[in-house]
Design a protein around this motif. Structure first.
Motif, mmCIF file in Angstrom:
data_model
loop_
_atom_site.group_PDB
_atom_site.id
_atom_site.type_symbol
_atom_site.label_atom_id
_atom_site.label_comp_id
_atom_site.label_asym_id
_atom_site.label_seq_id
_atom_site.Cartn_x
_atom_site.Cartn_y
_atom_site.Cartn_z
ATOM 1 N N LEU A 77 47.970 -36.874 -37.023
ATOM 2 C CA LEU A 77 46.812 -37.426 -37.719
ATOM 3 C C LEU A 77 46.407 -36.440 -38.805
ATOM 4 O O LEU A 77 46.465 -35.228 -38.601
ATOM 5 N N PHE A 78 45.985 -36.978 -39.955
ATOM 6 C CA PHE A 78 45.607 -36.131 -41.080
ATOM 7 C C PHE A 78 44.194 -36.473 -41.549
ATOM 8 O O PHE A 78 43.720 -37.590 -41.377
ATOM 9 N N LEU A 79 43.566 -35.502 -42.172
ATOM 10 C CA LEU A 79 42.302 -35.726 -42.872
ATOM 11 C C LEU A 79 42.365 -34.972 -44.193
ATOM 12 O O LEU A 79 42.328 -33.740 -44.207
ATOM 13 N N GLN A 80 42.510 -35.708 -45.278
ATOM 14 C CA GLN A 80 42.487 -35.123 -46.608
ATOM 15 C C GLN A 80 41.043 -35.088 -47.078
ATOM 16 O O GLN A 80 40.392 -36.128 -47.154
ATOM 17 N N MET A 81 40.563 -33.908 -47.395
ATOM 18 C CA MET A 81 39.171 -33.734 -47.798
ATOM 19 C C MET A 81 39.129 -33.204 -49.226
ATOM 20 O O MET A 81 39.609 -32.099 -49.490
ATOM 21 N N ASN A 82 38.597 -33.992 -50.126
ATOM 22 C CA ASN A 82 38.464 -33.611 -51.533
ATOM 23 C C ASN A 82 36.993 -33.495 -51.915
ATOM 24 O O ASN A 82 36.109 -33.990 -51.209
ATOM 25 N N SER A 83 36.742 -32.860 -53.032
ATOM 26 C CA SER A 83 35.373 -32.704 -53.553
ATOM 27 C C SER A 83 34.432 -32.192 -52.465
ATOM 28 O O SER A 83 33.335 -32.737 -52.258
ATOM 29 N N LEU A 84 34.864 -31.163 -51.777
ATOM 30 C CA LEU A 84 34.087 -30.649 -50.652
ATOM 31 C C LEU A 84 32.750 -30.093 -51.107
ATOM 32 O O LEU A 84 32.627 -29.508 -52.194
ATOM 33 N N LYS A 85 31.754 -30.291 -50.236
ATOM 34 C CA LYS A 85 30.392 -29.843 -50.496
ATOM 35 C C LYS A 85 29.975 -28.857 -49.415
ATOM 36 O O LYS A 85 30.508 -28.896 -48.295
ATOM 37 N N PRO A 86 28.990 -28.030 -49.695
ATOM 38 C CA PRO A 86 28.514 -27.096 -48.655
ATOM 39 C C PRO A 86 28.091 -27.814 -47.374
ATOM 40 O O PRO A 86 28.291 -27.275 -46.264
ATOM 41 N N GLU A 87 27.554 -29.018 -47.499
ATOM 42 C CA GLU A 87 27.126 -29.757 -46.303
ATOM 43 C C GLU A 87 28.291 -30.280 -45.470
ATOM 44 O O GLU A 87 28.075 -30.816 -44.386
ATOM 45 N N ASP A 88 29.518 -30.129 -45.955
ATOM 46 C CA ASP A 88 30.690 -30.478 -45.155
ATOM 47 C C ASP A 88 31.089 -29.346 -44.201
ATOM 48 O O ASP A 88 31.988 -29.523 -43.366
ATOM 49 N N THR A 89 30.433 -28.199 -44.324
ATOM 50 C CA THR A 89 30.737 -27.071 -43.449
ATOM 51 C C THR A 89 30.452 -27.426 -42.004
ATOM 52 O O THR A 89 29.350 -27.865 -41.657
ATOM 53 N N ALA A 90 31.475 -27.276 -41.156
ATOM 54 C CA ALA A 90 31.350 -27.656 -39.746
ATOM 55 C C ALA A 90 32.647 -27.329 -39.024
ATOM 56 O O ALA A 90 33.663 -27.027 -39.660
ATOM 57 N N MET A 91 32.598 -27.440 -37.703
ATOM 58 C CA MET A 91 33.810 -27.439 -36.901
ATOM 59 C C MET A 91 34.288 -28.887 -36.857
ATOM 60 O O MET A 91 33.501 -29.795 -36.540
ATOM 61 N N TYR A 92 35.545 -29.098 -37.190
ATOM 62 C CA TYR A 92 36.115 -30.444 -37.215
ATOM 63 C C TYR A 92 37.018 -30.638 -36.003
ATOM 64 O O TYR A 92 37.867 -29.791 -35.705
ATOM 65 N N TYR A 93 36.837 -31.781 -35.346
ATOM 66 C CA TYR A 93 37.591 -32.113 -34.147
ATOM 67 C C TYR A 93 38.326 -33.434 -34.340
ATOM 68 O O TYR A 93 37.747 -34.393 -34.867
ATOM 69 N N CYS A 94 39.555 -33.502 -33.893
ATOM 70 C CA CYS A 94 40.187 -34.801 -33.803
ATOM 71 C C CYS A 94 40.054 -35.315 -32.378
ATOM 72 O O CYS A 94 39.885 -34.540 -31.440
ATOM 73 N N TRP A 112 40.221 -34.629 -26.793
ATOM 74 C CA TRP A 112 39.677 -33.882 -27.925
ATOM 75 C C TRP A 112 40.526 -32.642 -28.186
ATOM 76 O O TRP A 112 41.028 -32.016 -27.244
ATOM 77 N N GLY A 113 40.631 -32.299 -29.462
ATOM 78 C CA GLY A 113 41.239 -31.037 -29.813
ATOM 79 C C GLY A 113 40.240 -29.902 -29.690
ATOM 80 O O GLY A 113 39.064 -30.113 -29.383
ATOM 81 N N GLN A 114 40.704 -28.694 -29.967
ATOM 82 C CA GLN A 114 39.857 -27.504 -29.816
ATOM 83 C C GLN A 114 38.986 -27.261 -31.038
ATOM 84 O O GLN A 114 38.057 -26.458 -30.983
ATOM 85 N N GLY A 115 39.279 -27.950 -32.125
ATOM 86 C CA GLY A 115 38.479 -27.816 -33.336
ATOM 87 C C GLY A 115 39.080 -26.845 -34.333
ATOM 88 O O GLY A 115 39.788 -25.906 -33.970
ATOM 89 N N THR A 116 38.791 -27.095 -35.590
ATOM 90 C CA THR A 116 39.191 -26.193 -36.666
ATOM 91 C C THR A 116 38.016 -26.058 -37.629
ATOM 92 O O THR A 116 37.379 -27.050 -37.992
ATOM 93 N N GLN A 117 37.704 -24.833 -38.020
ATOM 94 C CA GLN A 117 36.506 -24.567 -38.817
ATOM 95 C C GLN A 117 36.759 -24.823 -40.294
ATOM 96 O O GLN A 117 37.770 -24.371 -40.852
ATOM 97 N N VAL A 118 35.838 -25.539 -40.911
ATOM 98 C CA VAL A 118 35.837 -25.749 -42.358
ATOM 99 C C VAL A 118 34.560 -25.153 -42.907
ATOM 100 O O VAL A 118 33.456 -25.496 -42.462
ATOM 101 N N THR A 119 34.695 -24.270 -43.894
ATOM 102 C CA THR A 119 33.544 -23.622 -44.506
ATOM 103 C C THR A 119 33.617 -23.823 -46.019
ATOM 104 O O THR A 119 34.640 -23.497 -46.632
ATOM 105 N N VAL A 120 32.557 -24.389 -46.562
ATOM 106 C CA VAL A 120 32.498 -24.649 -48.008
ATOM 107 C C VAL A 120 31.359 -23.823 -48.598
ATOM 108 O O VAL A 120 30.215 -23.938 -48.177
#
Length: 120
Positions: A77-94, A112-120
């Protein structure tokens, strides 16, 4: 029981892009609802997007036009994230769930997965 492993998170400047991946262990992955959730510190887990076994997609209003969910025919599974904003900062889980219809309600998903951190 499906096991999920995310990757692809990181730090990016506002306006940048990231692509998250989630590898599923089960050969029955193709039959599951798949989704991405995120959780920022001090906030509740939020459903971002979901995709049905047939490829139908739903997005939260906050990410429409910027994020794209997709799944391959194998187990990723994929999630392409474009035009990222600071409010998108979070731990992302599939997440994976066998019940239908596919929604962005966390209780529907039982893997659930263990999560991956996204920081903008």
């Amino acid at each position: 029981h499906v096991q999920l492993v995310e990757s692809g998170g990181g730090s990016v400047e506002a306006g940048g892009s990231l692509r998250l991946s989630c590898v599923a262990s089960s050969h029955t992955y193709s039959r599951y609802c798949m989704a991405w959730f995120r959780q920022a510190p001090g906030k509740e887990r939020e459903g971002v997007t979901t995709i049905t076994p047939f490829g139908l997609k739903r997005y939260a209003d906050s990410v429409k036009g910027r994020f794209t969910i997709s799944r391959d025919n194998k187990n990723t599974l994929f999630l392409q994230m474009n035009s990222l904003k600071p409010e998108d900062t979070a731990m992302y889980y599939c997440a994976a769930g066998s019940s239908m219809p596919c929604t962005v309600v966390a209780g529907q998903y039982n893997a659930w997965g263990q999560g991956t951190q996204v920081t903008v």
